[in-house]
Design a protein around this motif. Sequence first.
Motif, PDB file in Angstrom:
ATOM      1  N   ARG A 161      59.854  17.814  69.933  1.00 48.45           N
ATOM      2  CA  ARG A 161      59.334  19.026  69.597  1.00 48.45           C
ATOM      3  C   ARG A 161      58.222  18.912  68.236  1.00 48.45           C
ATOM      4  O   ARG A 161      58.073  18.246  67.429  1.00 48.45           O
ATOM      5  CB  ARG A 161      60.422  19.828  69.006  1.00 48.45           C
ATOM      6  N   ILE A 162      57.114  19.794  68.514  1.00 46.92           N
ATOM      7  CA  ILE A 162      56.505  20.006  67.417  1.00 46.92           C
ATOM      8  C   ILE A 162      56.852  20.889  66.459  1.00 46.92           C
ATOM      9  O   ILE A 162      57.191  22.240  66.828  1.00 46.92           O
ATOM     10  CB  ILE A 162      54.893  20.524  68.224  1.00 46.92           C
ATOM     11  N   VAL A 163      56.998  20.597  65.190  1.00 50.27           N
ATOM     12  CA  VAL A 163      57.352  21.500  64.040  1.00 50.27           C
ATOM     13  C   VAL A 163      56.263  21.720  63.323  1.00 50.27           C
ATOM     14  O   VAL A 163      55.414  20.760  63.046  1.00 50.27           O
ATOM     15  CB  VAL A 163      58.435  20.327  63.277  1.00 50.27           C
ATOM     16  N   ARG A 164      56.320  23.082  62.883  1.00 54.73           N
ATOM     17  CA  ARG A 164      55.400  23.548  61.754  1.00 54.73           C
ATOM     18  C   ARG A 164      55.886  23.928  60.482  1.00 54.73           C
ATOM     19  O   ARG A 164      56.792  24.620  60.455  1.00 54.73           O
ATOM     20  CB  ARG A 164      54.484  24.647  62.463  1.00 54.73           C
ATOM     21  N   VAL A 165      55.353  23.319  59.540  1.00 56.07           N
ATOM     22  CA  VAL A 165      55.939  23.671  58.179  1.00 56.07           C
ATOM     23  C   VAL A 165      54.959  24.282  57.164  1.00 56.07           C
ATOM     24  O   VAL A 165      53.905  23.970  57.221  1.00 56.07           O
ATOM     25  CB  VAL A 165      56.408  22.306  57.393  1.00 56.07           C
ATOM     26  N   SER A 166      55.578  25.232  56.572  1.00 54.81           N
ATOM     27  CA  SER A 166      54.520  26.254  55.749  1.00 54.81           C
ATOM     28  C   SER A 166      55.282  25.898  54.291  1.00 54.81           C
ATOM     29  O   SER A 166      56.435  25.427  54.180  1.00 54.81           O
ATOM     30  CB  SER A 166      54.362  27.676  55.881  1.00 54.81           C
ATOM     31  N   SER A 176      58.732  18.927  74.355  1.00 52.58           N
ATOM     32  CA  SER A 176      58.595  18.010  75.369  1.00 52.58           C
ATOM     33  C   SER A 176      59.701  17.228  75.696  1.00 52.58           C
ATOM     34  O   SER A 176      60.278  16.644  74.641  1.00 52.58           O
ATOM     35  CB  SER A 176      57.427  17.124  74.956  1.00 52.58           C
ATOM     36  N   ASP A 177      60.043  16.571  77.100  1.00 51.22           N
ATOM     37  CA  ASP A 177      60.850  15.672  77.374  1.00 51.22           C
ATOM     38  C   ASP A 177      60.349  14.291  76.883  1.00 51.22           C
ATOM     39  O   ASP A 177      61.242  13.579  77.056  1.00 51.22           O
ATOM     40  CB  ASP A 177      61.114  16.070  78.838  1.00 51.22           C
ATOM     41  N   ALA A 178      59.195  14.078  76.830  1.00 51.96           N
ATOM     42  CA  ALA A 178      58.757  12.727  76.385  1.00 51.96           C
ATOM     43  C   ALA A 178      58.094  12.664  74.900  1.00 51.96           C
ATOM     44  O   ALA A 178      58.129  13.733  74.211  1.00 51.96           O
ATOM     45  CB  ALA A 178      57.615  12.543  77.248  1.00 51.96           C
ATOM     46  N   ALA A 179      57.800  11.479  74.604  1.00 51.15           N
ATOM     47  CA  ALA A 179      57.446  11.321  73.294  1.00 51.15           C
ATOM     48  C   ALA A 179      56.198  11.782  73.145  1.00 51.15           C
ATOM     49  O   ALA A 179      55.367  11.996  74.030  1.00 51.15           O
ATOM     50  CB  ALA A 179      57.394   9.753  72.980  1.00 51.15           C
ATOM     51  N   VAL A 180      55.746  12.152  71.846  1.00 53.91           N
ATOM     52  CA  VAL A 180      54.384  12.806  71.342  1.00 53.91           C
ATOM     53  C   VAL A 180      53.666  11.545  70.878  1.00 53.91           C
ATOM     54  O   VAL A 180      53.951  10.981  70.087  1.00 53.91           O
ATOM     55  CB  VAL A 180      54.511  13.891  70.535  1.00 53.91           C
ATOM     56  N   ASP A 181      52.264  11.391  71.490  1.00 60.14           N
ATOM     57  CA  ASP A 181      51.449  10.139  70.954  1.00 60.14           C
ATOM     58  C   ASP A 181      50.823  10.649  69.670  1.00 60.14           C
ATOM     59  O   ASP A 181      50.319   9.802  68.831  1.00 60.14           O
ATOM     60  CB  ASP A 181      50.519   9.928  72.099  1.00 60.14           C
ATOM     61  N   TRP A 182      49.997  11.778  69.608  1.00 52.47           N
ATOM     62  CA  TRP A 182      49.361  12.260  68.540  1.00 52.47           C
ATOM     63  C   TRP A 182      49.353  13.879  68.746  1.00 52.47           C
ATOM     64  O   TRP A 182      49.538  14.418  69.607  1.00 52.47           O
ATOM     65  CB  TRP A 182      47.944  11.648  68.334  1.00 52.47           C
ATOM     66  N   ILE A 183      48.781  14.292  67.415  1.00 53.68           N
ATOM     67  CA  ILE A 183      48.979  15.816  67.278  1.00 53.68           C
ATOM     68  C   ILE A 183      47.568  16.076  66.186  1.00 53.68           C
ATOM     69  O   ILE A 183      47.507  15.481  65.366  1.00 53.68           O
ATOM     70  CB  ILE A 183      49.947  16.426  67.049  1.00 53.68           C
ATOM     71  N   MET A 184      46.837  17.279  66.740  1.00 53.18           N
ATOM     72  CA  MET A 184      45.683  17.383  65.871  1.00 53.18           C
ATOM     73  C   MET A 184      45.246  19.019  65.949  1.00 53.18           C
ATOM     74  O   MET A 184      45.462  19.516  66.876  1.00 53.18           O
ATOM     75  CB  MET A 184      44.256  16.649  66.204  1.00 53.18           C
ATOM     76  N   ALA A 185      45.422  19.615  64.665  1.00 50.71           N
ATOM     77  CA  ALA A 185      45.101  20.995  64.712  1.00 50.71           C
ATOM     78  C   ALA A 185      43.274  21.267  65.124  1.00 50.71           C
ATOM     79  O   ALA A 185      42.731  20.419  64.890  1.00 50.71           O
ATOM     80  CB  ALA A 185      45.240  21.398  63.106  1.00 50.71           C
ATOM     81  N   ARG A 186      43.398  22.144  65.873  1.00 50.58           N
ATOM     82  CA  ARG A 186      41.811  22.525  66.152  1.00 50.58           C
ATOM     83  C   ARG A 186      41.060  23.153  65.195  1.00 50.58           C
ATOM     84  O   ARG A 186      41.534  24.296  64.781  1.00 50.58           O
ATOM     85  CB  ARG A 186      41.861  23.572  67.366  1.00 50.58           C
ATOM     86  N   PRO A 187      39.987  22.592  64.719  1.00 48.19           N
ATOM     87  CA  PRO A 187      39.291  23.392  63.661  1.00 48.19           C
ATOM     88  C   PRO A 187      38.712  24.722  63.945  1.00 48.19           C
ATOM     89  O   PRO A 187      38.394  25.002  65.094  1.00 48.19           O
ATOM     90  CB  PRO A 187      38.056  22.260  63.437  1.00 48.19           C
ATOM     91  N   ARG A 188      38.777  25.779  63.072  1.00 49.95           N
ATOM     92  CA  ARG A 188      38.394  27.153  63.195  1.00 49.95           C
ATOM     93  C   ARG A 188      38.954  27.735  64.321  1.00 49.95           C
ATOM     94  O   ARG A 188      38.328  28.734  64.712  1.00 49.95           O
ATOM     95  CB  ARG A 188      37.078  27.027  63.286  1.00 49.95           C
ATOM     96  N   HIS A 189      40.152  27.187  64.593  1.00 55.35           N
ATOM     97  CA  HIS A 189      41.095  27.842  65.972  1.00 55.35           C
ATOM     98  C   HIS A 189      42.437  27.946  65.322  1.00 55.35           C
ATOM     99  O   HIS A 189      42.823  26.870  64.730  1.00 55.35           O
ATOM    100  CB  HIS A 189      40.829  27.534  67.081  1.00 55.35           C
ATOM    101  N   ALA A 190      43.202  28.842  65.845  1.00 56.88           N
ATOM    102  CA  ALA A 190      44.781  28.774  65.515  1.00 56.88           C
ATOM    103  C   ALA A 190      45.364  27.898  66.446  1.00 56.88           C
ATOM    104  O   ALA A 190      46.430  28.584  67.117  1.00 56.88           O
ATOM    105  CB  ALA A 190      45.430  30.032  65.074  1.00 56.88           C
TER     106      ALA A 190
END
Length: 354
Positions: A161-166, A176-190
Amino acid sequence: MPGSSLSRRDFVALAVAGRLSGPEWKRYADPATDLDVIRLTDPTFASGMTASHLRQFTRRSDALLYWSERNGGRQAFYLDLKAGESRQLTEAEALEPATLSFSPDERALLFFDGPSLMETHLMTLRSRVLYRLPEGATRTGMTVTGDGSVAFAECVNGRSRIVRVSRQRAWPISHSDAAVDWIMARPRHAQIAFQSAGAVWLVNNDGSAKRQLRMASGQTGRTVWAPSGRTLLYLHIPDDPKQLITLRELAPDENTDKQIARTSQFASVAPNGDASVFTGASRSKASAYVLILLRVTRRELTLCEHHASDPRMVCPVFSPDSQSIFFVSDRHGKSAVYRVHVEKFVEATGDEQG
């Protein structure tokens, strides 16, 4: 200490963190091009850079965030790119070097220390835990969104699961039922992009509107957002090893994907401030170079040799002003950080850090 809220461990950490190391720079002419290369760290101990999509430079390009084993264990350091001094920022027990990042306001350092997501204030070097992985969970990747929250993939019992922490709370935004390889925030977009089971997905920061991005069929190599956030840049690796690796560009909002240029077998790629020039490290042993690729002409220029034992460690990146390229190599001993000035070849750009 009477009247102090510091624990003994905090006090010891503050005493150690903050120590300064003098310049270790060594300048030499590259054997292949005669361009000046500056080795910024001493190769008698290991040093390196964080993940290329994280904030490792100050906006003015006058300081670099990196990790080093200079004082024994692996810790985070702040390198003054004018004076050459390095300041130790952490006293972590199990620093995860690919998670080092400045916060968007550059007032804090964010990183994982083992299972704990940490925040260290750069003025006081006081640290606190923002989040701790559940028992038995593993983590993949880390990214910092424009509002300063941190997102990463957390895997428990084969499910991710993608976790967001503030600073106030933590919440899952995608599963996701599978492993996540990488994760990247999109610049200038939420929005956040991530790869799982060979597919690349885009999801809003609140978890809504998740959709798969249609990329070219075949293997997808190193992927990075353009600084504007308009397009996702990636290396396309053909099934035939005799064919060249190409640089491609996907525009999520237009749902288009096109080839930018062929590369000399890039192992990684990173854009300059306006994505008009790209830098990469060749995986070819016969031509172990750091190069730049011009978008308009689709031609490459060799900057210097890297001769790293593994070209995947090199990961060259531009400074925010596009006037220098930084990379990692172990050609002179243990891994060290290097710099090449490219103002003769690349125009200066403004701050484009999302």
